[in-house]
Design an enzyme around this catalytic site. Structure first.
Site, PDB file in Angstrom:
ATOM      1  N   ASP A  67       0.825  -1.209   0.000  1.00  0.00           N
ATOM      2  CA  ASP A  67       0.000   0.000   0.000  1.00  0.00           C
ATOM      3  C   ASP A  67       0.853   1.250   0.000  1.00  0.00           C
ATOM      4  O   ASP A  67       0.553   2.221   0.693  1.00  0.00           O
ATOM      5  CB  ASP A  67      -0.955  -0.022   1.206  1.00  0.00           C
ATOM      6  CG  ASP A  67      -2.165   0.890   0.992  1.00  0.00           C
ATOM      7  OD1 ASP A  67      -2.435   1.258  -0.173  1.00  0.00           O
ATOM      8  OD2 ASP A  67      -2.822   1.241   1.977  1.00  0.00           O
ATOM      9  N   LYS A 110       2.018   4.660  -1.018  1.00  0.00           N
ATOM     10  CA  LYS A 110       1.412   5.857  -1.603  1.00  0.00           C
ATOM     11  C   LYS A 110       1.776   7.020  -0.679  1.00  0.00           C
ATOM     12  O   LYS A 110       2.131   6.791   0.498  1.00  0.00           O
ATOM     13  CB  LYS A 110      -0.108   5.724  -1.718  1.00  0.00           C
ATOM     14  CG  LYS A 110      -0.798   5.444  -0.409  1.00  0.00           C
ATOM     15  CD  LYS A 110      -2.277   5.200  -0.606  1.00  0.00           C
ATOM     16  CE  LYS A 110      -2.949   4.828   0.715  1.00  0.00           C
ATOM     17  NZ  LYS A 110      -4.355   4.511   0.553  1.00  0.00           N
ATOM     18  N   ASN A 166       0.630   7.194   2.951  1.00  0.00           N
ATOM     19  CA  ASN A 166       1.167   6.294   3.976  1.00  0.00           C
ATOM     20  C   ASN A 166       2.629   6.551   4.282  1.00  0.00           C
ATOM     21  O   ASN A 166       3.247   5.804   5.036  1.00  0.00           O
ATOM     22  CB  ASN A 166       0.973   4.831   3.537  1.00  0.00           C
ATOM     23  CG  ASN A 166      -0.477   4.404   3.667  1.00  0.00           C
ATOM     24  OD1 ASN A 166      -1.245   5.040   4.374  1.00  0.00           O
ATOM     25  ND2 ASN A 166      -0.843   3.350   2.973  1.00  0.00           N
ATOM     26  N   ASP A 183       1.113   2.532   8.393  1.00  0.00           N
ATOM     27  CA  ASP A 183      -0.117   1.882   7.946  1.00  0.00           C
ATOM     28  C   ASP A 183       0.157   0.540   7.265  1.00  0.00           C
ATOM     29  O   ASP A 183       0.162   0.423   6.041  1.00  0.00           O
ATOM     30  CB  ASP A 183      -0.898   2.809   7.006  1.00  0.00           C
ATOM     31  CG  ASP A 183      -2.358   2.393   6.914  1.00  0.00           C
ATOM     32  OD1 ASP A 183      -2.728   1.389   7.547  1.00  0.00           O
ATOM     33  OD2 ASP A 183      -3.127   3.061   6.215  1.00  0.00           O
ATOM     34  N   THR A 185      -4.406   0.575  -3.584  1.00  0.00           N
ATOM     35  CA  THR A 185      -5.083   1.835  -3.796  1.00  0.00           C
ATOM     36  C   THR A 185      -5.226   2.030  -5.300  1.00  0.00           C
ATOM     37  O   THR A 185      -4.277   1.837  -6.045  1.00  0.00           O
ATOM     38  CB  THR A 185      -4.269   2.975  -3.168  1.00  0.00           C
ATOM     39  OG1 THR A 185      -4.247   2.772  -1.763  1.00  0.00           O
ATOM     40  CG2 THR A 185      -4.879   4.325  -3.476  1.00  0.00           C
TER      41      THR A 185
HETATM   42  N1  LIG Z   1       2.931   7.606  13.830  1.00  0.00           N
HETATM   43  C1  LIG Z   1       2.182   8.603  13.375  1.00  0.00           C
HETATM   44  N2  LIG Z   1       2.574   9.885  13.536  1.00  0.00           N
HETATM   45  C2  LIG Z   1       1.816  10.892  13.075  1.00  0.00           C
HETATM   46  N3  LIG Z   1       0.639  10.716  12.452  1.00  0.00           N
HETATM   47  C3  LIG Z   1       0.198   9.471  12.271  1.00  0.00           C
HETATM   48  C4  LIG Z   1       0.942   8.349  12.722  1.00  0.00           C
HETATM   49  N4  LIG Z   1       0.270   7.231  12.384  1.00  0.00           N
HETATM   50  C5  LIG Z   1      -0.829   7.630  11.762  1.00  0.00           C
HETATM   51  N5  LIG Z   1      -0.891   8.984  11.689  1.00  0.00           N
HETATM   52  C6  LIG Z   1      -1.942   9.786  11.078  1.00  0.00           C
HETATM   53  O1  LIG Z   1      -3.158   9.119  11.206  1.00  0.00           O
HETATM   54  C7  LIG Z   1      -3.663   8.813   9.911  1.00  0.00           C
HETATM   55  C8  LIG Z   1      -4.366   7.493   9.939  1.00  0.00           C
HETATM   56  O2  LIG Z   1      -3.410   6.501  10.238  1.00  0.00           O
HETATM   57  P1  LIG Z   1      -3.454   5.110   9.527  1.00  0.00           P
HETATM   58  O3  LIG Z   1      -3.460   5.313   8.044  1.00  0.00           O
HETATM   59  O4  LIG Z   1      -2.395   4.258  10.084  1.00  0.00           O
HETATM   60  O5  LIG Z   1      -4.873   4.643  10.039  1.00  0.00           O
HETATM   61  P2  LIG Z   1      -5.850   3.648   9.393  1.00  0.00           P
HETATM   62  O6  LIG Z   1      -7.000   3.538  10.325  1.00  0.00           O
HETATM   63  O7  LIG Z   1      -5.120   2.390   9.059  1.00  0.00           O
HETATM   64  O8  LIG Z   1      -6.257   4.391   8.106  1.00  0.00           O
HETATM   65  P3  LIG Z   1      -6.737   3.735   6.792  1.00  0.00           P
HETATM   66  O9  LIG Z   1      -8.126   3.300   7.063  1.00  0.00           O
HETATM   67  O10 LIG Z   1      -6.645   4.858   5.804  1.00  0.00           O
HETATM   68  O11 LIG Z   1      -5.791   2.614   6.506  1.00  0.00           O
HETATM   69  C9  LIG Z   1      -2.463   8.857   8.989  1.00  0.00           C
HETATM   70  O12 LIG Z   1      -2.827   9.143   7.684  1.00  0.00           O
HETATM   71  C10 LIG Z   1      -1.651   9.945   9.602  1.00  0.00           C
HETATM   72  O13 LIG Z   1      -2.096  11.185   9.174  1.00  0.00           O
END
Ligand SMILES: Nc1ncnc2c1ncn2[C@@H]1O[C@H](COP(=O)(O)OP(=O)(O)OP(=O)(O)O)[C@@H](O)[C@H]1O
Length: 619
Positions: free
Chosen positions: A370, A372, A375, A388, A436
């Protein structure tokens, strides 16, 4: 040096839809710990004689950054992959989300999927395409929690900023559109059969303080076992719980979880806390993805992969306490640049860091799947950190990395011996329909299985997007995009406004975007193929972590100023500050529908590991 992210985002309506897993073989890992450790050891043995990404030494910037400069042999070894660990810092952000809420079999973990998701399902509404720029609903039922460090004005402005953020947002990641595809495949209930049923035959961490780390539960039979294998991580039983943290601000939102900037009460350190709703995971069949994400994060130990410090669970939530990347999403950085693109030199830098991270993941037996800009997070220093991992896939035990002699008479980099990391997962094929939309590889669309080569395809798309501000095969809808991915050559627009792209760069992109995965760059020797492409001739792989990134994120006045993140509206807040000890709160939500005929409850989160990871050099 370009200072970034201060400008308000321009209106953007681009979207990319993400895909669900259609089906994957069940995770069956035997003797992984040994394999991982031997992979790593042999890699380091080989690598000590070659120039490699891994000599990422200390990170120079940021008061919270940590350095570990290993002097001992042991430290040198471990520092090859992670000589520096960053500690949490600052930020503001966009999040990625799930595009669809299919009710199918989770994670692409269904053993049956063989359908070609593109041809078999064209035109079906299954893979939701978020062209409207909307943000999916947040996980419900999350009680309010005290918020610290956020001004009333800021909260009042949330609605406007959220609107901007929607325009900025284009991605839906890891959708579970399986329900769109899988009629007739399974009964739509979560796949709990292979989860938590096998008896544990070993459940202790044998020496949690030993520098070489070990195996956490081993599951019998064809189950998988979790391993944490690194010289520089110490795995301990979890030392914190929800009450150990103060929530500062919501910085990201996915379809089953939220990411908060939090402060550990005891140490005052900042972390990014991903809080996943069990109820939502059950509903959307994303349990395995969460378990896989925890496992990959806990196993990984690399400067360009986000660091996990704690994982634990309560009755309602899973918690992943990670390093806080205060620079926010690379996506946002790109989007706020003129033309949404960056120079070729800058693109080379980020492509190199991503290549190093992918090399490491492949070495560990993971396919990322994934890649992109959404991420890719930016550390305070401007270096990248992949995040992610819920779409990532772990292979079964693979081979050890092998050595490829340098080519005589080649360029200086080609003359050096290289490592074949592809051999680590060479034979591993998986058949999920994940990714994606604009980044998805042809073999994934065709549904005939895919390998780690998908990551090299996505690298090609990423480089293209960094240079052109758009992806090469983007069509007016999903089917047009897919058709273009399968059929079209890579277009290199040369209009007056576009920056010139070198032939070497075009050559790299073309080779990464070869539709036949067996001919694609990376198919022969993995990352080494990519690293020795002449486009990277000037890249000092061993020093890349020491290089000054082309763009440095703006820093807020306070560590908690999340200026590089969008304001994410929070309808219902997660109470991360509960009073109960997390270890006593495990269980299945009562309305989860997972009761057996005898009335017992299967706990699908039983295998989620509650651990604290001590990284070498952290205090
Ligand atoms: N370690 C981190 N530090 C700062 N911001 C973070 C971090 N991890 C995640 N984020 C923020 O939170 C958002 C969501 O995180 P992540 O993509 O891991 O969640 P997700 O629930 O898996 O989302 P998705 O459903 O899109 O996969 C990220 O796009 C980022 O903006």
């Amino acid at each position: 040096m370009t200072q970034l992210f201060a400008s308000s985002p321009s209106a953007m309506n681009e979207k990319r839809g993400n895909f669900p897993g259609l089906s994957l073989p069940t995770r069956k890992h035997s003797n992984e710990s040994g394999h991982l450790q031997s992979r790593i050891k042999s890699f380091f043995r080989i690598n000590s004689s070659s120039s490699h990404t891994s000599s990422h030494a200390s990170s120079p910037s940021g008061e919270r950054e940590k350095e570990t400069q290993g002097a001992s042999a042991k430290n040198e070894k471990s520092s090859a992959f992670r000589q520096s660990r960053f500690l949490p810092t600052i930020g503001r952000n966009r999040s990625t989300t799930c595009a669809s809420e299919g009710n199918a079999l989770d994670d692409g973990m269904s053993p049956t999927a063989t359908a070609n998701p593109y041809f078999a399902h064209q035109g079906q509404p299954a893979l939701r395409h978020r062209n409207d720029g909307s943000v999916p609903s947040s996980p419900p039922d999350t009680p309010e929690l005290q918020v610290t460090g956020v001004s009333a004005v800021e909260q009042a402005n949330t609605a406007n900023k959220e609107e901007l953020a929607r325009k900025l947002r284009r991605v839906a990641s890891a959708p579970n559109a399986q329900g769109l595809f899988n009629s007739g495949q399974g009964d739509g209930r979560p796949q709990t059969a292979e989860m938590g049923k096998e008896p544990l035959i070993e459940s202790t961490i044998t020496d949690i303080d030993a520098p070489i780390a070990l195996t956490v539960p081993v599951i019998n039979g064809d189950g998988f076992r979790r391993t944490y294998s690194s010289n520089s991580i110490k795995v301990r039983n979890v030392e914190v719980g929800p009450a150990s943290f103060d929530k500062i601000k919501l910085i990201g939102k996915g379809d089953v979880g939220k990411v908060y900037l939090v402060r550990e009460k005891k140490s005052s350190r900042l972390y990014a806390m991903k809080v996943l709703s069990k109820k939502e995971m059950i509903k959307r069949n994303k349990i395995k993805r969460a378990l896989a994400e925890q496992e990959i994060l806990a196993t990984s130990n690399h400067p360009f992969i986000v660091t996990l410090y704690h994982s634990f669970q309560s009755e309602d939530y899973l918690y992943l306490c990670m390093e806080y990347c205060s620079g926010g999403e690379f996506f946002r950085t790109l989007q706020t640049r003129p033309g949404k693109c960056i120079s070729e030199d800058a693109a080379r830098f980020y492509a190199a860091e991503v290549t190093a991270a992918l090399e490491y993941l492949h070495l560990m037996g993971f396919i990322y799947r994934d890649l992109k800009p959404e991420n890719i997070l930016l550390h305070q220093s401007g270096h990248i950190m992949l995040s992610d991992f819920d779409l990532s896939k772990q292979s079964g035990p693979g081979g050890a990395p092998t050595m490829i002699p340098g080519r005589s008479g080649g360029t200086s980099s080609a003359a050096l011996p290289t490592i074949d990391t592809k051999s680590c997962i060479a034979d591993f094929r998986t058949n999920s329909f994940v990714g994606t939309e604009e980044y998805i590889a042809p073999e994934v669309i065709k549904g005939c299985g895919h390998t780690s080569a998908v990551d090299w395809w996505t690298l090609g798309i990423l480089i293209y997007e960094m240079l052109y501000g758009t992806t090469p095969f983007k069509g007016k809808n999903r089917n047009a995009t897919f058709a273009s991915i399968l059929r079209d050559d890579v277009p290199f627009p040369e209009h007056s406004g576009s920056q010139p792209t070198s032939n070497l760069c075009k050559s790299l992109i073309r080779k990464l975007l070869i539709k036949d995965e067996t001919k694609r760059l990376g198919a022969r020797a993995g990352a080494s193929d990519v690293k020795t492409h002449p486009f990277f001739r000037t890249t000092q792989w061993a020093l890349i972590r020491h290089m000054k990134p082309p763009m440095i994120p703006h820093q807020g006045r306070a560590g908690t100023d999340t200026i590089n993140f969008r304001n994410v509206k929070e309808s219902a807040s997660v109470d991360i500050g509960g009073t109960q000890d997390s270890s006593k709160m495990k269980g299945v939500p009562m309305d989860s529908g997972l009761a057996t005929p005898n009335g017992e409850l299967n706990d699908p989160f039983e295998e989620f590991n509650s651990v604290t990871l001590h990284h070498e050099g952290d205090h």
